[in-house]
Scaffold this motif. Structure first.
Motif: not given
Ligand code: SF4
Ligand code: SF4
Length: 539
Positions: A177-180, A118-120, A162-169, A101-105
């Motif tokens: 790091d889902t952004a990666e 789930l994105r990963a 995904c904005t590669e923001c790394r909040r999830c990490s 529940d940490k991703c803004h999307f």
């Molecule tokens: S980096 Fe993580 S929190 Fe940020 S948009 Fe991508 S999946 Fe969501």
């Protein structure tokens, strides 16, 4: 604001119930407002990228090369061997759900495939099928999936949400790091010609002229001269703004938005004022005329290609060190990749402020410091005369731009500056700032118009925190240090939190800075009247 948009109260009604269909079903609907248009073939051709053609994500036939599957799997194999982090992120997720529940999307859309885990999993499931024994032998048990065209389309849909923001990490106990993962997903899609125009057009322009808009050197010079002229009208002082000056001590690199967009432009005025006031020996470069690097949203190779101009110009102009200005992803690249990709910059010196003597050891390898480090150090040593009451018409909060805060840890310097140049400053709630900051919802090349609904959904948690300080403290200005934020937060706030404007930190520095020899000032850099003493007495 686009007319087809739902009203805020409708968009805020988010359904978090899981859908009935199996998560392995890859089919997605490319509905107006939630996806980005494909990259124009001319941009792929210019950059030498594969499979340039006309297509759109809602087309049935994406005109993929006949051997697309082989290309993707080969690309995956290559990257699994090359990037240890990618292989690790494919293997170590225990699906604990801490990131869910940490991703803004996810927060703004309720779509479970926008949960980072789930994105990963969209790419991990393919990894299992083709690169693990369990996935090959027992695909259903192992959560493995065939790579099909529908899976590829699903990647495109969710890796561009995904904005590669790394909040999830920040919340993952294993540091995944889902952004990666998204970066690799986008890189693989680019191998078969699937990218978006809002990323590749700036990349192609940048490759041609050095900046996102394709502004040529004489255009860059005109823009800077215009700013100098306007500043003379406001302050009565004509500042120097050297371009391509060989032998200057410092090269200053800014995002191109600072000299062609608002409110960014007021930030540029702020830089010019500070540099003039202290007498910095600096130069801009008409070729390194962009700090931003949309290669970050394309491929590692593209990051390197676009970043190379900064050290090349530093060398050509024979400067000693570099200042980078208010930009977000520019700093991710500069801080995390530049030195190893295009360095080491042994021809440069470790930055030392000529005014305070501060030696910036943190920039020992890159030789480049952030302008907020430079300015906060000046203020700390009493080198700038400031009148914070000139910002009394603003009640300010600060948005930590993801890349500057989470990616490089710059939390205190902007706050220190803001508290010295403004009398009214209030923080947003603790779990929405600093390393836990919420993304603007439009980073990583998603700040275009066709996906505005998804941007507003992604920006919902950020806007919600702004609403809290607006309603509680009367905040009417959101300060930030990222060019993308300055472009995309105004429509976001207009939609969710009307009455709050957006500004760069150095715009507020420029308002407060009392320059030697300035004419009596009655307005801020936007031409708005300072708050009168009478109004202050009634406040
Ligand atoms: S980096 Fe993580 S929190 Fe940020 S948009 Fe991508 S999946 Fe969501
Ligand atoms: S928090 Fe980390 S380990 Fe847990 S589900 Fe998310 S990515 Fe996997």
């Amino acid at each position: 604001m686009a007319e087809h948009l739902p009203k805020p109260e409708e968009l805020a009604h988010i359904d978090y119930r899981p859908p009935r269909k199996d998560w392995r079903d890859p089919r997605v609907e490319f509905r107006k407002g939630v996806f980005c248009y494909s990259a124009a073939p001319k941009n792929l051709e210019y950059l030498g990228l594969p499979n340039p053609r006309k297509w759109q994500p809602f087309d049935k036939d994406w005109k993929l090369p006949p051997n697309w599957k082989q290309i993707i799997l080969e690309g995956m194999r290559e990257r699994l061997e090359k990037y240890r982090s990618f292989r690790l992120f494919m293997d170590i997720c225990v699906r604990c759900g801490a990131c869910a529940d940490k991703c803004h999307f996810f927060v703004g859309s309720g779509d479970p495939k926008n949960m980072p885990v789930l994105r990963a999993e969209l790419i991990r499931s393919v990894y299992r099928r083709y690169f693990t024994a369990a996935g090959r032998l027992f695909p259903n048990l192992a959560g493995a999936r065939e790579l099909t065209e529908d899976v590829l389309k699903e990647w495109f849909y969710y890796f561009y949400q995904c904005t590669e923001c790394r909040r999830c990490s920040v919340f993952c106990p294993y540091g995944i790091d889902t952004a990666e993962v998204t970066m690799i997903g986008r890189e693989l899609l680019t191998l078969v010609g699937c990218n978006i125009n809002w990323v590749l057009e700036p990349v192609a322009n940048c490759y041609r002229t050095g900046n996102h808009l394709g502004i040529q050197p004489h255009g860059f010079k005109d823009s800077i001269e215009f700013a100098v002229g306007e500043l003379a009208e406001i302050t009565g002082i004509r500042v120097e703004a050297p371009i391509n000056k060989k032998g200057a001590e410092v090269l200053v690199v800014m995002p191109s938005a600072d000299y062609f967009g608002t409110p960014h432009y007021f930030t540029l005025l702020g830089y010019l004022m500070v540099f003039h006031e202290i007498g910095l020996d600096y130069t801009f470069s008409a070729f390194a005329s962009e700090g931003g690097n949309f290669g970050l949203f394309t491929s590692h190779e593209m990051i390197k290609r676009l970043n190379a101009k900064i050290y090349a110009e530093a060398k050509r102009l024979k400067v000693k060190w570099i200042i980078g200005c208010e930009c977000g992803h520019m700093w991710r690249v500069l801080h995390q990749y530049m030195d190893t990709m295009n360095g080491p910059a042994d021809f440069l010196e470790i930055p030392i402020s000529p005014f305070t003597g501060t030696r910036f050891e943190n920039a020992r390898s890159t030789k480049m410091i952030h302008i907020s480090e430079f300015t906060s150090d000046l203020i700390h040593h009493g080198k700038l005369r400031l009148d914070p009451s000139r910002n009394d018409h603003w009640t300010v909060t600060y948005h930590d731009s993801c890349n500057i805060s989470r990616a490089m840890g710059l939390f205190e310097e902007p706050r220190y500056i803001l508290k010295k140049v403004c009398n009214n400053f209030h923080e947003m709630p603790e779990n929405t700032i600093r390393e836990q900051t919420f993304c603007c919802g439009s980073g990583s090349g998603l700040g275009t118009d066709e996906n505005l609904e998804m941007r507003l959904r992604g920006g919902f948690p950020r806007a919600n925190a702004v609403k809290y300080v607006r309603d509680r403290f009367g905040v009417n200005l959101l300060a930030c240090m990222c060019a993308i934020d300055k472009a995309t937060l105004p429509p976001l706030l207009e939609y969710w939190v009307p009455g709050v404007e957006v500004a760069g930190v150095h715009e507020l520095v420029g308002n407060a800075l009392v320059m030697r020899g300035e004419r009596e000032r009655t307005t801020d850099l936007r031409g708005q009247a300072f708050k009168s003493e009478e109004a202050l007495a009634h406040a």
